[in-house]
Design a protein around this motif. Structure first.
Motif, PDB file in Angstrom:
ATOM      1  N   CYS A 360       0.841   4.427  -1.351  1.00 49.77           N
ATOM      2  CA  CYS A 360       1.002   3.224  -0.522  1.00 49.77           C
ATOM      3  C   CYS A 360       0.084   2.118  -1.060  1.00 49.77           C
ATOM      4  CB  CYS A 360       0.637   3.561   0.920  1.00 49.77           C
ATOM      5  SG  CYS A 360       0.503   2.120   1.978  1.00 49.77           S
ATOM      6  N   ILE A 361       0.636   0.925  -1.220  1.00 47.01           N
ATOM      7  CA  ILE A 361      -0.179  -0.192  -1.730  1.00 47.01           C
ATOM      8  C   ILE A 361      -0.578  -1.129  -0.581  1.00 47.01           C
ATOM      9  CG2 ILE A 361       0.686  -0.125  -4.110  1.00 47.01           C
ATOM     10  CD1 ILE A 361       2.625  -2.422  -3.262  1.00 47.01           C
ATOM     11  N   ARG A 362      -0.321  -0.708   0.647  1.00 51.21           N
ATOM     12  CA  ARG A 362      -0.687  -1.456   1.854  1.00 51.21           C
ATOM     13  C   ARG A 362      -0.174  -2.909   1.798  1.00 51.21           C
ATOM     14  NH1 ARG A 362      -3.508   1.745   5.003  1.00 51.21           N
ATOM     15  NH2 ARG A 362      -4.256   0.114   6.395  1.00 51.21           N
ATOM     16  N   CYS A 363       1.086  -3.029   1.383  1.00 53.99           N
ATOM     17  CA  CYS A 363       1.680  -4.364   1.277  1.00 53.99           C
ATOM     18  C   CYS A 363       2.126  -4.902   2.638  1.00 53.99           C
ATOM     19  CB  CYS A 363       2.886  -4.323   0.331  1.00 53.99           C
ATOM     20  SG  CYS A 363       4.222  -3.277   0.944  1.00 53.99           S
ATOM     21  N   GLY A 364       2.334  -3.985   3.598  1.00 54.35           N
ATOM     22  CA  GLY A 364       2.715  -4.421   4.945  1.00 54.35           C
ATOM     23  C   GLY A 364       4.207  -4.645   5.137  1.00 54.35           C
ATOM     24  N   ASN A 365       5.021  -4.400   4.106  1.00 53.43           N
ATOM     25  CA  ASN A 365       6.476  -4.599   4.249  1.00 53.43           C
ATOM     26  C   ASN A 365       7.046  -3.773   5.387  1.00 53.43           C
ATOM     27  OD1 ASN A 365       6.727  -6.351   2.193  1.00 53.43           O
ATOM     28  ND2 ASN A 365       7.857  -5.001   0.810  1.00 53.43           N
ATOM     29  N   CYS A 366       6.574  -2.528   5.506  1.00 54.80           N
ATOM     30  CA  CYS A 366       7.129  -1.637   6.532  1.00 54.80           C
ATOM     31  C   CYS A 366       6.857  -2.201   7.927  1.00 54.80           C
ATOM     32  CB  CYS A 366       6.566  -0.225   6.392  1.00 54.80           C
ATOM     33  SG  CYS A 366       4.784  -0.146   6.306  1.00 54.80           S
ATOM     34  N   LEU A 377       2.893   2.505   8.176  1.00 52.55           N
ATOM     35  CA  LEU A 377       1.850   3.001   7.256  1.00 52.55           C
ATOM     36  C   LEU A 377       0.725   3.680   8.036  1.00 52.55           C
ATOM     37  CD1 LEU A 377      -0.320   0.121   5.733  1.00 52.55           C
ATOM     38  CD2 LEU A 377       0.944  -0.090   7.854  1.00 52.55           C
ATOM     39  N   CYS A 409      10.168  -0.382   1.457  1.00 48.59           N
ATOM     40  CA  CYS A 409       8.891   0.103   0.917  1.00 48.59           C
ATOM     41  C   CYS A 409       8.928   0.139  -0.620  1.00 48.59           C
ATOM     42  CB  CYS A 409       8.599   1.496   1.462  1.00 48.59           C
ATOM     43  SG  CYS A 409       7.136   2.240   0.712  1.00 48.59           S
ATOM     44  N   ARG A 413       7.929   5.391  -0.053  1.00 50.92           N
ATOM     45  CA  ARG A 413       7.382   6.447   0.802  1.00 50.92           C
ATOM     46  C   ARG A 413       8.503   7.003   1.684  1.00 50.92           C
ATOM     47  NH1 ARG A 413       3.455   8.351  -1.103  1.00 50.92           N
ATOM     48  NH2 ARG A 413       2.976   9.339   0.893  1.00 50.92           N
TER      49      ARG A 413
END
Ligand code: SF4
Ligand code: SF4
Length: 458
Positions: A360-366, A377, A409, A413
């Protein structure tokens, strides 16, 4: 009003222009007793019994359950334990067909003149939510006394890629859709009916607008073509601005949501007495030669649907009941059409292969895609750390498994899978907590009773 989030999933509605074609009666149908949420139905026929189209073959097994009727004429071969589409085993009535499709003598119009009679009729028809969930429709209509319903929302969104069976119902059976809505609106005394349809189904919108124009309290609302526009809570919010609280039902927000195909089936049952015995199903996917919409008796093994559509042009690597966002993979093509089956899709290797997940790159898309405003996430993190109390705090119970988080994502994930497992983890935790509290309460009660006895002695 702020719209709920979602994703612009590709539509691939290849079969929208194709009217549904009835397939030849299969030599045998396999009718599972568990095609709805709730208790399985109980067979009322035995091996050797003759059956006709529309005849009751199983009665409801409890309050939340639904009776089942035969979609074919023939003879009951056996009642057996079979592999179900969810990979579990369950009872099914297996019928050898005679190809005659003789209609059962008891099939006759059903007179209805009150709310109670309408609910009884819906119960007897075996109707369950045809949008996929399989909730018995009669239970949906049993609104508690004192609860006021302001809206009947007719779900015509059909936002899942590929699936066009509701589109065909709205085009080919629009009068029945309107007729079913009128019955529910009248007998449940609902002031407004709104047909919620995605704006990419222009012909459906035009047809329902034309037919509902002079009907009191009826309107059509074009909704942006966005997945999951047809999710019950999403539809309620996007049409009325109301939110269904966690753990509550649409009725708690003053709404009843019914799928357009369910309403058409209800109308036909009241007018003719023919229960829910067949389905319109979209057959599509990269492995299928001639994608189209077909009509088949409930219980038809899906291999006959694929056969009718020209078979497979490539080996199917994944077969789904339902669309690619929420559908479930089935073990083989022997599994039958169920009441809630609206599509069967077969995909070749290239389309079936799952990408390898990365970190997870913690992009916040989810988060930004989730229509329920959840933080997938964080839920995945809580699940990995085995922290059910965090899952409770993150409200994973609100997740409707729509797949928007996984769709957007970049790290691929397996978020829906994690959501399902997280809900199970939370359920076990809450059950254990409840049991612990009950034990404590019983212990305290016992101690209080013993203290009372001691005091009396003194
Ligand atoms: S979308 Fe995927 S990569 Fe981005 S925060 Fe969510 S889980 Fe992580
Ligand atoms: S968390 Fe659940 S509701 Fe939210 S996008 Fe993912 S699957 Fe859909």
């Amino acid at each position: 009003m702020k719209k709920l989030h979602g994703v612009k999933a590709p539509h691939w509605k290849n079969t929208a222009e194709l009217a549904a074609v009835r397939i030849p009666v299969p030599p045998e149908v396999v009718v599972p007793m568990s095609m709805h949420i709730g208790a399985p139905a109980k067979p009322v026929v035995k091996a050797g019994d003759p059956v006709k189209v529309g005849q009751l073959i199983a009665e409801a097994g409890g309050f939340v359950s639904a009776p089942i009727h035969s979609g074919v004429s023939g003879k009951v071969k056996k009642i057996d334990d079979v592999l179900l589409s969810n990979g579990q085993r369950g009872t099914a009535v297996i019928i050898e067909t005679d190809g005659e499709q003789s209609v059962y003598e008891g099939v006759a119009p059903v007179p209805v003149s009150s709310k109670e009679e309408l609910i009884e009729a819906v119960k007897a028809s075996g109707l369950v939510g045809l949008g996929g969930a399989g909730f018995p429709a009669s239970v949906k209509l049993m609104v508690k006394d004192g609860v006021k319903i302001d809206y009947l929302l007719v779900n015509g969104a059909e936002c899942e890629p590929y699936i066009t069976s509701d589109t065909r119902t709205m085009l080919d059976d629009a009068e029945a859709v309107i007729g079913g809505a009128e019955l529910v609106q009248k007998y449940l005394n609902i002031p407004q009916t709104v047909f919620g349809i995605e704006d990419n189904k222009k012909e459906c919108i035009r047809k329902l607008e034309e037919l509902s124009r002079d009907k009191s309290g009826m309107s059509v609302q074009a909704l942006p073509a966005m997945y999951p526009q047809g999710g019950e809570k999403v539809l309620i919010y996007n049409v009325t601005g109301r939110e269904v609280p966690e753990g509550k039902l649409p009725a708690d927000a003053g709404c009843i949501v019914m799928n357009c195909t369910s309403l058409a089936a209800l109308y036909k049952y009241i007018r003719t007495g023919m229960p829910l015995v067949e389905k319109c199903i979209t057959v599509d996917g990269s492995a299928v030669v001639n994608p189209q919409n077909v009509i088949a008796p409930i219980g038809t093994p899906i291999k006959y649907l694929f056969e009718f559509c020209g078979g497979f042009q490539k080996d199917p690597e994944k077969i789904l009941y339902g669309g690619p966002m929420m559908g479930i993979a089935v073990p083989d093509t022997e599994v039958p059409v169920l009441k809630g089956t609206n599509a069967v899709l077969a995909f070749d290797h290239a389309d079936a292969i799952l990408p390898e997940p990365t970190a997870c790159i913690r992009c916040g898309n989810c988060v930004s895609h989730c229509p329920m405003r959840l933080a997938p996430l964080e839920i995945e993190r809580a699940y990995t750390l085995k922290k059910p109390e965090f899952l409770e705090r993150e409200k994973v119970g609100l997740c409707m498994e729509c797949g928007c988080c996984a769709f957007g994502c970049p790290a691929k994930r397996p978020l829906v899978h994690v959501m399902k497992l997280s809900k199970l983890m939370l359920r076990d935790y809450q059950n254990a907590k409840k049991l612990e509290e009950e034990k404590k309460a019983a212990k305290a009660q016992k101690a209080a009773a013993e203290n009372g006895k001691e005091e009396k002695k003194e």
